[in-house]
Design a protein around this motif. Structure first.
Motif: not given
Length: 137
Positions: A24-27, A31-35, A50-52
């Motif tokens: 999933t991605a937030d932001g 300025d995306r943060v992946f979980h 992480g950032r990618s």
């Protein structure tokens, strides 16, 4: 170290199938943060961010490998060694298991048979689990 590849090989060796990486991605886009959550055999093995997406998968795979190692150490009250991973041997075991599998075999059946072939071959060649550092004399 290729954590994702090592995790896949370890799970196949253990007969647990291949892992699933759910991301999933937030932001905002800049300025995306992946979980990422990694699961196998219905069990959540690790999580990472992480950032990618690739970085998050790597962190999750590293966490899953650490969790598997801790789980193996706790089983039967004895520390477990690490099986070496030889990609060509593992590939050969998968191909052999696929060739020998009956037509109605599931993918998990083939994976389990391949893991068994891989473990048996390495054990016969004397390449069984590597002792942990604290077990070496």
């Amino acid at each position: 170290m290729n954590a994702k590849g090592d995790l896949i090989a370890r799970l196949l060796t253990l007969g647990l199938g291949t892992p699933t990486f759910d991301a999933t991605a937030d932001g905002p886009a800049h300025d995306r943060v992946f979980h990422v959550t990694v699961t196998a055999g219905g069990l959540t093995l690790g999580q990472g961010e992480g950032r990618s997406k690739r970085d998050a998968e790597r962190v999750a795979a590293e966490a899953a490998l650490a969790a598997l190692e801790a789980r193996e150490e706790g089983q039967a009250g004895r520390p477990a060694g690490r099986w070496p991973i030889y990609a060509a041997v593992l590939e050969g075991a998968l191909e052999t298991a696929l060739e020998l599998a009956p037509e109605d075999a599931t993918l998990d059946d083939v994976r389990r048979d391949a893991a068994r072939l891989y473990r048996d071959l390495l054990a016969e060649l004397g390449h069984g689990p590597e002792p942990r550092q604290d077990e070496e004399a």
